[in-house]
Design an enzyme around this catalytic site. Structure first.
Site, PDB file in Angstrom:
ATOM      1  N   ASP A 198      29.988   9.431 -13.544  1.00  0.00           N
ATOM      2  CA  ASP A 198      30.036   8.273 -12.647  1.00  0.00           C
ATOM      3  C   ASP A 198      30.531   8.724 -11.282  1.00  0.00           C
ATOM      4  O   ASP A 198      31.204   9.748 -11.147  1.00  0.00           O
ATOM      5  CB  ASP A 198      30.949   7.185 -13.207  1.00  0.00           C
ATOM      6  CG  ASP A 198      30.620   5.795 -12.641  1.00  0.00           C
ATOM      7  OD1 ASP A 198      29.592   5.655 -11.941  1.00  0.00           O
ATOM      8  OD2 ASP A 198      31.386   4.860 -12.887  1.00  0.00           O
ATOM      9  N   GLY A 199      30.186   7.937 -10.277  1.00  0.00           N
ATOM     10  CA  GLY A 199      30.656   8.144  -8.922  1.00  0.00           C
ATOM     11  C   GLY A 199      31.321   6.881  -8.425  1.00  0.00           C
ATOM     12  O   GLY A 199      31.052   5.785  -8.923  1.00  0.00           O
ATOM     13  N   ASP A 253      25.293   5.483 -15.138  1.00  0.00           N
ATOM     14  CA  ASP A 253      24.963   4.102 -14.763  1.00  0.00           C
ATOM     15  C   ASP A 253      24.203   4.037 -13.442  1.00  0.00           C
ATOM     16  O   ASP A 253      24.042   2.970 -12.874  1.00  0.00           O
ATOM     17  CB  ASP A 253      26.219   3.218 -14.737  1.00  0.00           C
ATOM     18  CG  ASP A 253      27.243   3.644 -13.706  1.00  0.00           C
ATOM     19  OD1 ASP A 253      26.959   4.522 -12.862  1.00  0.00           O
ATOM     20  OD2 ASP A 253      28.361   3.098 -13.737  1.00  0.00           O
ATOM     21  N   HIS A 259      30.393  -0.857 -15.913  1.00  0.00           N
ATOM     22  CA  HIS A 259      31.431  -1.899 -15.974  1.00  0.00           C
ATOM     23  C   HIS A 259      31.122  -2.941 -17.046  1.00  0.00           C
ATOM     24  O   HIS A 259      31.327  -4.126 -16.859  1.00  0.00           O
ATOM     25  CB  HIS A 259      31.607  -2.560 -14.609  1.00  0.00           C
ATOM     26  CG  HIS A 259      31.785  -1.554 -13.509  1.00  0.00           C
ATOM     27  ND1 HIS A 259      32.941  -0.832 -13.341  1.00  0.00           N
ATOM     28  CD2 HIS A 259      30.937  -1.122 -12.548  1.00  0.00           C
ATOM     29  CE1 HIS A 259      32.790   0.001 -12.305  1.00  0.00           C
ATOM     30  NE2 HIS A 259      31.590  -0.161 -11.817  1.00  0.00           N
ATOM     31  N   ASP A 276      34.148   6.363 -15.087  1.00  0.00           N
ATOM     32  CA  ASP A 276      34.478   5.545 -13.915  1.00  0.00           C
ATOM     33  C   ASP A 276      35.941   5.737 -13.522  1.00  0.00           C
ATOM     34  O   ASP A 276      36.257   5.900 -12.336  1.00  0.00           O
ATOM     35  CB  ASP A 276      34.184   4.074 -14.207  1.00  0.00           C
ATOM     36  CG  ASP A 276      34.531   3.171 -13.045  1.00  0.00           C
ATOM     37  OD1 ASP A 276      33.875   3.287 -11.989  1.00  0.00           O
ATOM     38  OD2 ASP A 276      35.471   2.366 -13.173  1.00  0.00           O
ATOM     39  N   GLU A 315      27.573  10.010  -7.211  1.00  0.00           N
ATOM     40  CA  GLU A 315      26.836   9.916  -8.473  1.00  0.00           C
ATOM     41  C   GLU A 315      26.095  11.231  -8.743  1.00  0.00           C
ATOM     42  O   GLU A 315      26.116  11.749  -9.866  1.00  0.00           O
ATOM     43  CB  GLU A 315      25.835   8.754  -8.432  1.00  0.00           C
ATOM     44  CG  GLU A 315      26.465   7.379  -8.349  1.00  0.00           C
ATOM     45  CD  GLU A 315      26.986   6.834  -9.674  1.00  0.00           C
ATOM     46  OE1 GLU A 315      26.884   7.525 -10.718  1.00  0.00           O
ATOM     47  OE2 GLU A 315      27.494   5.699  -9.663  1.00  0.00           O
TER      48      GLU A 315
END
Length: 145
Positions: free
Chosen positions: A9-10, A69, A125, A135, A47
């Site tokens: 994740d970023g 994501d 999320h 995340d 990302e």
């Protein structure tokens, strides 16, 4: 081949602004977490950087289940990149590909690298444990001012 599950994740505080990337690698009973960041960047760059760092961390050829994501990264590397390369790193509208430097790094890792990668999009999320941890790591990687 070793089997590895990866979540990436970023994160970015402002876009552009300070940003971070996070990686969770799992293989058998082993888990490794990675994070880092940049003082001035974008969410899309973070990302991409998360996936680059994840694949770069693998020391031998692996079967990879990569969960992210970011449709930008997933579609970019599995669909759009072929056209970008064929057109000399310009888009269909003749604009330079944004983040071409990172796309070229990722291209090398994915298509010239030793790994077999399955790409899986997960909703961010949404309570998915691996994605939530990636995340949290991305947020941890954001440099403080």
């Amino acid at each position: 081949m070793n089997k590895v599950t990866i979540y990436t994740d970023g994160a970015c505080k402002g876009n552009p602004g300070p940003g971070g990337w996070g990686v969770l690698l799992q293989s058998g009973l082993h888990t490794k977490e990675l994070c880092g960041g940049e003082a001035h960047t974008t969410n899309n760059r973070m990302e991409l950087m998360a996936v680059i760092q994840a694949l770069s961390a693998l020391k031998r050829p692996c079967e990879v289940e990569l969960h992210l994501d970011s449709e930008y990264v997933r579609k970019g590397i599995t669909e759009w990149i072929k056209g970008w390369k064929a057109k000399g790193w310009v888009t269909a509208s003749k604009d330079p590909v944004k983040n071409a430097d990172l796309w070229q790094q990722l291209d090398s890792l994915v298509y010239q690298g030793p790994h077999r990668i399955q790409w899986h999009w997960v909703k961010g999320h949404a309570g998915h444990a691996g994605n939530e941890r990636a995340d949290a790591l991305a947020n941890q990687g954001v440099p403080s001012k």
